[in-house]
Design an enzyme around this catalytic site. Structure first.
Site, PDB file in Angstrom:
ATOM      1  N   CYS A  68       0.791  -1.230   0.000  1.00  0.00           N
ATOM      2  CA  CYS A  68       0.000   0.000   0.000  1.00  0.00           C
ATOM      3  C   CYS A  68       0.824   1.281   0.000  1.00  0.00           C
ATOM      4  O   CYS A  68       0.543   2.184  -0.797  1.00  0.00           O
ATOM      5  CB  CYS A  68      -0.978   0.046   1.170  1.00  0.00           C
ATOM      6  SG  CYS A  68      -1.362  -1.526   1.903  1.00  0.00           S
TER       7      CYS A  68
ATOM      8  N   ARG B 295       6.645 -11.347   5.348  1.00  0.00           N
ATOM      9  CA  ARG B 295       6.059 -11.185   6.677  1.00  0.00           C
ATOM     10  C   ARG B 295       6.589 -12.288   7.576  1.00  0.00           C
ATOM     11  O   ARG B 295       6.668 -13.444   7.165  1.00  0.00           O
ATOM     12  CB  ARG B 295       4.528 -11.285   6.610  1.00  0.00           C
ATOM     13  CG  ARG B 295       3.915 -10.202   5.741  1.00  0.00           C
ATOM     14  CD  ARG B 295       2.415 -10.311   5.708  1.00  0.00           C
ATOM     15  NE  ARG B 295       1.875  -9.362   4.740  1.00  0.00           N
ATOM     16  CZ  ARG B 295       0.595  -9.297   4.387  1.00  0.00           C
ATOM     17  NH1 ARG B 295      -0.281 -10.131   4.934  1.00  0.00           N
ATOM     18  NH2 ARG B 295       0.185  -8.408   3.491  1.00  0.00           N
TER      19      ARG B 295
ATOM     20  N   GLN C 264       1.417 -10.974  -3.724  1.00  0.00           N
ATOM     21  CA  GLN C 264      -0.021 -10.723  -3.771  1.00  0.00           C
ATOM     22  C   GLN C 264      -0.400 -10.144  -5.119  1.00  0.00           C
ATOM     23  O   GLN C 264       0.353  -9.371  -5.694  1.00  0.00           O
ATOM     24  CB  GLN C 264      -0.404  -9.685  -2.705  1.00  0.00           C
ATOM     25  CG  GLN C 264      -0.134 -10.111  -1.298  1.00  0.00           C
ATOM     26  CD  GLN C 264      -0.503  -8.997  -0.328  1.00  0.00           C
ATOM     27  OE1 GLN C 264       0.058  -7.914  -0.370  1.00  0.00           O
ATOM     28  NE2 GLN C 264      -1.473  -9.263   0.530  1.00  0.00           N
TER      29      GLN C 264
ATOM     30  N   ASP D  61      -2.090  -7.613  -5.837  1.00  0.00           N
ATOM     31  CA  ASP D  61      -2.579  -6.495  -5.040  1.00  0.00           C
ATOM     32  C   ASP D  61      -3.029  -5.354  -5.936  1.00  0.00           C
ATOM     33  O   ASP D  61      -2.505  -5.173  -7.031  1.00  0.00           O
ATOM     34  CB  ASP D  61      -1.421  -6.008  -4.154  1.00  0.00           C
ATOM     35  CG  ASP D  61      -1.900  -5.378  -2.867  1.00  0.00           C
ATOM     36  OD1 ASP D  61      -3.129  -5.266  -2.695  1.00  0.00           O
ATOM     37  OD2 ASP D  61      -1.049  -5.004  -2.054  1.00  0.00           O
TER      38      ASP D  61
ATOM     39  N   LYS E 238     -14.522  -5.073   5.503  1.00  0.00           N
ATOM     40  CA  LYS E 238     -14.097  -5.761   4.290  1.00  0.00           C
ATOM     41  C   LYS E 238     -15.072  -6.849   3.887  1.00  0.00           C
ATOM     42  O   LYS E 238     -15.855  -7.333   4.689  1.00  0.00           O
ATOM     43  CB  LYS E 238     -12.699  -6.351   4.479  1.00  0.00           C
ATOM     44  CG  LYS E 238     -12.624  -7.418   5.558  1.00  0.00           C
ATOM     45  CD  LYS E 238     -11.229  -8.041   5.588  1.00  0.00           C
ATOM     46  CE  LYS E 238     -11.129  -9.036   6.732  1.00  0.00           C
ATOM     47  NZ  LYS E 238      -9.870  -9.779   6.717  1.00  0.00           N
TER      48      LYS E 238
ATOM     49  N   HIS F   6      -8.439  -1.420  -0.728  1.00  0.00           N
ATOM     50  CA  HIS F   6      -7.399  -2.433  -0.920  1.00  0.00           C
ATOM     51  C   HIS F   6      -8.121  -3.667  -1.420  1.00  0.00           C
ATOM     52  O   HIS F   6      -9.145  -4.036  -0.857  1.00  0.00           O
ATOM     53  CB  HIS F   6      -6.742  -2.856   0.391  1.00  0.00           C
ATOM     54  CG  HIS F   6      -6.183  -1.756   1.215  1.00  0.00           C
ATOM     55  ND1 HIS F   6      -4.846  -1.628   1.421  1.00  0.00           N
ATOM     56  CD2 HIS F   6      -6.773  -0.756   1.908  1.00  0.00           C
ATOM     57  CE1 HIS F   6      -4.625  -0.590   2.225  1.00  0.00           C
ATOM     58  NE2 HIS F   6      -5.780  -0.049   2.529  1.00  0.00           N
TER      59      HIS F   6
END
Length: 654
Positions: free
Chosen positions: A345, A374, A392, A394, A475, A521
């Site tokens: 992001c 991560r 991802q 993304d 979400k 997102h």
RNA sequence: GCCGAUGUAGCUCAGCUGGCAGAGCAGGUGUUUCGUAAACACCAGGUCGUCGGUUCGAAUCCGACCAUCGGCUCCA
């Protein structure tokens, strides 16, 4: 339609039963496993997900509260759950006989079976399971009746004085709760019920494994030993279930990943880091290419952002506050700490913020196959499904508030499109504000309502998942349901109030004033690692033609057919197909076997007859034999199946 | 990270209470040239997860660590 989200539409898929169609449990890490178990149990009780979740029961409690007072949706499910719950009691009796000092925790029915948690003086061995099982059979044979008794709180406290976990449960019961016990053969357990009439009705069962489990799911509480078992109405159903477990094992992506030479993990490279072998990388590439093209068609723009970034940006984004335990230690670059990126992001926001944006520029949809790292705790790593570095698919959509609804619908449409291409069913959840969260009530309500409205307008059924939103916004989670009915992490769409504030993400409106942009997102496949891992299991390694690393294996019967086989291969490659000649000195049967094991969709056997007629004898990996056909016809067939991304191998097959 | 189990050849696994490391498949070489799921023979292949300890001697016993598996917790 402002203010409150509409009431949840009952989710039809849950109506199929807490057990999946094939009675298989969703693989670990595929999706939130505990949640899945909870749902199943809730369903067996006829509760809606909403009702159960809003009360914020930990899973163990919900699962424990098997109560006939609850509205039951299906009689059959209640009976199954009752049978399994009773089996758990019988198991507890057997364990208590073996370990008189055993402390009992809880023993609910779950999907396909039951478990019971015990605090025992020593660790259980597989040997113990056999003994417990044997004793359970004796108890079943004796047909002891289950007797319910309602007792006063004081009586209950006295009765379970030497059972600390039971005492804790009693203490936590509301003042006016009816406290009941169930007794069979002198064994009494604190329990709301219901149970079967007697122990002969606990079904045909098998104890499966022992595992550690925290008391009340809290890692700060004692670690108990949990025995999992399965129980079914008939011997046949039990055998069928065990067979399905084996089938699931046969599809395990870790096993297939090795057998099909798709990926590996090297201890020397590091745990949780995937090495994509050529065939796995090809599958991933094909998916990425397809997905990228589709995004471009739908108005997304591709970007790339760096893998490391200065601590400054993560301070500003809040990651160092809220996400640091998942981030790797910083490296020092010229005195400034830099971090491996855990999310994409901030980079996308920087790109957005590199210009002043006009309302006419919006929406801006920035997409990246972004690799993030991560830290995951060692015990959680699992093949491709739970890793420490992953990519991802993304994207971040920056839009005006009035565009939010349409943008979310666009993402949902994309999500459904992908589900269809890969042959997944799906179900949707709307996750709302968690306890620990930021932002105004008004923002939360509006965003939640917008998500709900988009789901409704897309005609998608969904269930509420209260409190499961991100800390910065609500979400939509979509789960893919694979060919065995198991759930996999699918698309997620999050509305974010946090980052636009922190980074002053804005646009100039028609009125010439600056306005706060809305940020979405979203990811459709989740991560390439998890998605491909899931896909391997979904297809059991038998990928559709467009994804099969080798689409056609050409099998010459004898060496003298090699030149023709090479010619066929060349023609296929020329036509854009992936073909390979098996030029080993093996017999044809062995070549076929090898191609079968590799799940190659088409095996083209070529001998004298084919060479003469410029034909190929087509065998499918489904064991069907199409017989000889002109090479040109086969090329047309394979290309059609490839180009249409068909899930079938032939035109008429389904 | 926690509880439990496991780690021997590329893969699947033998190797009993400590006494010279084995099989099948895969791989290499040769023979075979075969019509829809495994031809035959020979050969090669291992610091027994790593480090340390006990012992005349350790794959085997002990300890620590690493990784994997089944769960818990957490997550894309």
């Amino acid at each position: 339609m402002a203010g409150h989200p509409s009431p949840p539409t009952p989710l039809p898929i849950l109506g199929e039963g807490g057990e999946t169609e094939h009675g298989l449990r969703t693989p670990k890490y595929a999706t939130r496993n505990t949640q899945y178990v909870v749902r199943s149990t809730e369903h067996a009780l006829g509760m809606t997900v909403d009702a159960a979740r809003t009360e914020e029961h930990p899973m163990s409690e919900i699962a424990q509260e098997m109560d006939i007072q609850l509205e039951v949706e299906s009689q059959e499910e209640l009976e199954l759950a009752r049978m399994r719950h009773s089996a758990a009691h019988v198991m507890a009796q057997a364990v208590l006989e073996m370990f008189p000092d055993a402390k009992l925790a809880i023993g609910p029915a779950i999907e396909n079976g039951f478990y019971y948690d015990f605090d025992l003086p020593r660790s259980l061995t597989p040997d113990d399971l056999g003994k417990i099982e044997e004793r359970m059979r004796e108890i079943r044979a004796a047909a002891y009746p289950f007797v319910r008794k309602e007792i006063a709180r004081e009586e209950a406290l006295a009765m379970f004085a030497d059972q600390p976990y039971k005492l804790e449960i009693i203490h936590d019961l509301p003042e006016d709760a009816v406290i009941s016990t169930y007794t069979h053969d002198g064994f009494t357990d604190l329990c709301r019920g219901p149970h079967v009439a007697d122990t002969s009705q606990i079904g045909h069962f098998k104890l499966l494994n022992v595992a550690g489990a925290y008391w009340r799911g809290d890692e700060k509480r004692p670690m108990l030993q949990r025995i999992y078992g399965t129980s079914w109405r008939s011997e046949e159903e039990l055998a069928a279930y065990l067979h399905r477990l084996e089938e699931a094992q046969r599809r395990d992506h870790r096993r297939l990943g090795r057998e099909l030479d798709l990926f590996s993990v090297s201890e020397e490279i590091g745990a949780g880091l995937i090495l994509w072998h050529p065939k796995g990388a090809l599958i991933r590439h094909l998916i990425e290419r397809f997905e990228t093209d589709e995004h471009l068609k739908r108005g997304y723009q591709l970007v790339y952002t760096p893998h490391i970034a200065s601590a400054e940006i993560y301070k500003r984004s809040g990651h160092l506050e809220t996400y640091q335990e998942n981030m790797y230690a910083p490296m020092d670059i010229d005195g400034t700490p830099y971090y491996l990126k855990p999310m994409n992001c901030p980079g996308h926001i920087m790109i957005y913020n590199s210009h002043v944006r006009s309302y006419r520029d919006l929406p801006i949809r920035l997409a990246e196959l972004g690799t993030v790292y991560r830290y995951e705790r060692s015990g959680t790593l699992h093949g491709m499904l739970r890793v420490r570095g992953f990519t991802q698919d993304d994207a971040h959509i920056f839009c005006r508030p009035d565009q939010l609804h349409g943008e979310i619908m666009g993402v949902l449409d994309l999500a459904m499109f992908f589900a269809r291409v890969f042959g997944y069913e799906y179900k949707a959840f709307l996750a709302t504000r968690p306890e620990k969260s930021i932002g105004s009530d008004e923002n939360w309500e509006r965003a939640t309502a917008t998500l709900a409205a988009a789901l409704r307008d897309m005609g998608m059924a969904y269930a509420m998942d209260p409190g499961a939103g991100a800390f910065y916004g609500p979400k939509i989670d979509i789960k893919f349901l694979d060919s065995l009915g198991r759930e996999w992490t699918g698309p997620t769409i999050q509305v974010d109030f946090n980052l636009p504030e922190r980074f002053d993400v804005s646009y100039v409106g028609e009125d010439g004033e600056r306005h706060r942009a809305v940020m979405i997102h979203r990811t459709v496949l989740g991560s390439m690692e998890r998605f491909v891992g899931g896909l391997i299991e979904h297809f059991a390694g038998a990928f559709p033609v467009w994804l099969a690393p080798v689409q056609a294996e050409i099998i010459p019967i004898a060496d003298r057919h090699l030149p023709y086989a090479q010619q066929v291969a060349a023609r296929l490659v020329e036509a854009g197909l992936r073909a390979e000649v098996d030029d080993s000195s093996d017999r044809m049967q062995a070549k076929i076997r090898r191609a079968q094991l590799q799940r190659v969709p088409y095996m083209l056997v070529v001998g004298d007859k084919e060479a003469e007629a410029e034909a190929v004898a087509v065998r499918l990996r489904t064991n069907e034999n199409l017989g000889p056909m002109p090479l040109a016809d086969f090329i047309a067939l394979a290309r059609e199946m490839n180009d249409t991304k068909s899930l079938a191998l032939t035109r008429d097959a389904s």
